[in-house]
Design a protein around this motif. Sequence first.
Motif, PDB file in Angstrom:
ATOM      1  N   UNK A   1      52.417  -6.162 -39.451  1.00 37.35           N
ATOM      2  CA  UNK A   1      52.075  -4.285 -39.090  1.00 37.35           C
ATOM      3  C   UNK A   1      52.151  -4.073 -37.436  1.00 37.35           C
ATOM      4  N   UNK A   2      52.911  -3.884 -36.543  1.00 37.32           N
ATOM      5  CA  UNK A   2      52.732  -3.665 -35.200  1.00 37.32           C
ATOM      6  C   UNK A   2      52.681  -1.989 -35.162  1.00 37.32           C
ATOM      7  N   UNK A   3      50.744  -1.527 -34.681  1.00 40.97           N
ATOM      8  CA  UNK A   3      50.723  -0.276 -34.884  1.00 40.97           C
ATOM      9  C   UNK A   3      50.474   0.150 -33.201  1.00 40.97           C
ATOM     10  N   UNK A   4      51.428   0.119 -32.621  1.00 38.12           N
ATOM     11  CA  UNK A   4      51.781   0.453 -30.868  1.00 38.12           C
ATOM     12  C   UNK A   4      51.382   1.863 -30.330  1.00 38.12           C
ATOM     13  N   UNK A   5      50.651   2.120 -30.612  1.00 38.70           N
ATOM     14  CA  UNK A   5      49.981   3.952 -30.958  1.00 38.70           C
ATOM     15  C   UNK A   5      49.332   3.657 -29.428  1.00 38.70           C
ATOM     16  N   UNK A   6      49.354   2.828 -27.959  1.00 36.37           N
ATOM     17  CA  UNK A   6      49.250   3.226 -27.161  1.00 36.37           C
ATOM     18  C   UNK A   6      50.298   2.746 -26.162  1.00 36.37           C
ATOM     19  N   UNK A   7      51.805   2.496 -26.905  1.00 34.29           N
ATOM     20  CA  UNK A   7      53.007   1.944 -25.850  1.00 34.29           C
ATOM     21  C   UNK A   7      53.135   2.871 -24.698  1.00 34.29           C
ATOM     22  N   UNK A   8      52.721   3.893 -24.421  1.00 31.42           N
ATOM     23  CA  UNK A   8      53.507   4.593 -23.861  1.00 31.42           C
ATOM     24  C   UNK A   8      52.642   4.667 -23.066  1.00 31.42           C
ATOM     25  N   UNK A   9      52.039   4.392 -22.986  1.00 25.53           N
ATOM     26  CA  UNK A   9      50.822   4.269 -22.075  1.00 25.53           C
ATOM     27  C   UNK A   9      50.783   3.880 -20.420  1.00 25.53           C
TER      28      UNK A   9
ATOM     29  N   UNK B   1      44.568   9.252 -16.847  1.00 23.59           N
ATOM     30  CA  UNK B   1      43.364   8.412 -17.333  1.00 23.59           C
ATOM     31  C   UNK B   1      42.631   7.751 -16.956  1.00 23.59           C
ATOM     32  N   UNK B   2      44.120   7.038 -15.280  1.00 28.82           N
ATOM     33  CA  UNK B   2      43.554   6.452 -14.140  1.00 28.82           C
ATOM     34  C   UNK B   2      42.715   7.215 -13.602  1.00 28.82           C
ATOM     35  N   UNK B   3      43.162   8.230 -13.054  1.00 25.55           N
ATOM     36  CA  UNK B   3      41.905   8.925 -12.520  1.00 25.55           C
ATOM     37  C   UNK B   3      40.777   8.867 -13.126  1.00 25.55           C
ATOM     38  N   UNK B   4      40.368   9.493 -14.016  1.00 25.66           N
ATOM     39  CA  UNK B   4      39.418   9.022 -14.625  1.00 25.66           C
ATOM     40  C   UNK B   4      38.465   7.763 -14.881  1.00 25.66           C
ATOM     41  N   UNK B   5      39.803   7.038 -15.123  1.00 26.98           N
ATOM     42  CA  UNK B   5      39.056   5.095 -14.926  1.00 26.98           C
ATOM     43  C   UNK B   5      38.545   4.931 -13.383  1.00 26.98           C
ATOM     44  N   UNK B   6      39.179   5.558 -12.481  1.00 28.40           N
ATOM     45  CA  UNK B   6      38.705   5.150 -11.319  1.00 28.40           C
ATOM     46  C   UNK B   6      37.214   6.408 -10.960  1.00 28.40           C
ATOM     47  N   UNK B   7      37.092   7.758 -11.253  1.00 32.47           N
ATOM     48  CA  UNK B   7      35.348   7.548 -11.909  1.00 32.47           C
ATOM     49  C   UNK B   7      34.628   6.884 -12.632  1.00 32.47           C
ATOM     50  N   UNK B   8      35.008   6.697 -13.695  1.00 38.39           N
ATOM     51  CA  UNK B   8      33.967   5.503 -14.401  1.00 38.39           C
ATOM     52  C   UNK B   8      33.725   4.695 -13.892  1.00 38.39           C
TER      53      UNK B   8
ATOM     54  N   UNK C   1      37.923  -2.380 -19.446  1.00 36.86           N
ATOM     55  CA  UNK C   1      38.521  -1.904 -19.878  1.00 36.86           C
ATOM     56  C   UNK C   1      40.638  -1.871 -18.719  1.00 36.86           C
ATOM     57  N   UNK C   2      40.842  -0.787 -19.020  1.00 41.77           N
ATOM     58  CA  UNK C   2      42.785  -1.069 -18.096  1.00 41.77           C
ATOM     59  C   UNK C   2      42.778   0.104 -17.778  1.00 41.77           C
ATOM     60  N   UNK C   3      43.325  -0.162 -16.101  1.00 42.90           N
ATOM     61  CA  UNK C   3      43.743   1.579 -15.966  1.00 42.90           C
ATOM     62  C   UNK C   3      44.140   2.157 -16.901  1.00 42.90           C
ATOM     63  N   UNK C   4      45.123   2.057 -17.704  1.00 45.04           N
ATOM     64  CA  UNK C   4      46.052   3.234 -17.854  1.00 45.04           C
ATOM     65  C   UNK C   4      44.947   3.420 -19.420  1.00 45.04           C
ATOM     66  N   UNK C   5      44.185   3.089 -19.178  1.00 42.55           N
ATOM     67  CA  UNK C   5      43.245   3.656 -21.324  1.00 42.55           C
ATOM     68  C   UNK C   5      43.034   4.307 -21.164  1.00 42.55           C
ATOM     69  N   UNK C   6      42.384   5.115 -22.179  1.00 37.63           N
ATOM     70  CA  UNK C   6      41.589   6.559 -21.521  1.00 37.63           C
ATOM     71  C   UNK C   6      39.870   6.097 -23.031  1.00 37.63           C
ATOM     72  N   UNK C   7      39.728   4.771 -22.776  1.00 37.47           N
ATOM     73  CA  UNK C   7      37.937   4.351 -23.640  1.00 37.47           C
ATOM     74  C   UNK C   7      37.681   3.447 -22.808  1.00 37.47           C
TER      75      UNK C   7
END
Length: 466
Positions: free
Chosen positions: A273-281, A366-373, A384-390
């Motif tokens: 079961x490949x749950x690829x919810x974030x594949x588009x990021x 997301x990348x802008x917020x990761x830079x903030x973090x 984290x990852x530059x494309x993630x939003x957590x």
Amino acid sequence: MGSKNQSSRWAHAINASSRPAYLAIADAIADDIQAGHLTAHQRLPTLRQLAQDLKLNFTTVARGYAEAQRRGLIDARPGHGTVVREMVGSGPVRRPVTPGHLIDMTMNMPPEPRDPALLARFAEAYASLREHDPYALLRYQEFGGTPEDREAGARWLKLPGVGGQRVLVCPGIQGALLALFTVLARPGDAIACEAVTYPGIKGLAAQLGIRLVGLPADGQGLDPDAFGALCAADLPKALYVNPTLLNPTTATLPLARREAIAEIARRYGVPIIEDDAYACLPERPPPAIATLAPELTFYLSGFSKCLGAGLRVAYLTTPNVRYTARLSAVLRTTAVMASPILTALATRWIDDGTAALAAQAVREESRARQKLAAGILRRAEFVTDPDAFHLWLKTPEPWTRIEFATHLRAHGVGVVVADTFTVSGPAPEAVRVCLGGAASRDECGHTLEMIEDAIEQLPALASRVM
């Protein structure tokens, strides 16, 4: 009341407070206004003078004054310094942290870019629904979507060789996962997954009486060797995997591990079961496992992590027609159908390019917020990852994750402790911090500063406990 007494009173209040120093400054100003120690138009100490009196750095005092101004307590007037604001009626009141004021960083939702062109496209699509026969969107539909909807879904998934006939339109990923668990396992059966994984499957497994077997993972995701050892010892009914930007650790399985997992699943005949919810990021994600073992893989993706959680439309591909029929029957029983109105929006946005533009905008935000973090959380250790939003934030020693989350909540920030994601073994000393919950980039930065200030206070709190 002299300024020295005032500064002394504020210093005492700040030392006694468990809140970040800048919030404690604003609280002290509010308390003095309510107690009558400060009156309208009264001039406050300069930032440099107050920083010297309180033995705090200039930036902390400046943020304290900015917070007091945000609450409507004071005004900064060029040439006149900082003065107490004139109150109307009962005036502003102190704003302690309460559940109503909690900044929620718990829901892993995508940030909402405010790009005018993108918002205009959204509005145009909503308006276009008027062109449809309203009853056509209010009637029962053929389950799995119209041929046009399925073809749009296939274009969105971008799986080589997969056309619309292999795609089912579902009312969100969670509903599709429920159907998959129901079809692939019975009560008491085992499904393998990451030891720390998407918490939605924990609830599904508990509801269905299915055992989840957590497998070790690292910064690159699931360990294929551990999966192989489990298959040799106690064959699971399926493997659930969240391969791209794993929620919560943000790990992405590299191609080599995907190939190894596909080979092991093929050797033992274990469905995936490949749950690829974030594949588009990510701009260039590794190939889906479904392209490596299509005869065994159920592939899922949708829009909740790239447009918004309210667009409950997901696409599911199955290994063969037999599974398609069985899953259709279960989904029809549990959910009847995907909303025709939402599906019409999703199809339009895929066809006219809005979905791709929205994903790109979310990626950039997301990348802008990761830079903030990265710039703000200097004392925090996180992955984290530059494309993630957590973020997956390690608990600062000597605190436990529960103590740390409670400390952050006391400072007005809600996060999720690792226990929520842990399937087996001891929960890591970590919390998940979601950057998309903040409505704006400024609010996100403000919240990250609150977390940094809360971490800054921990050593002093620890010494008090000792």
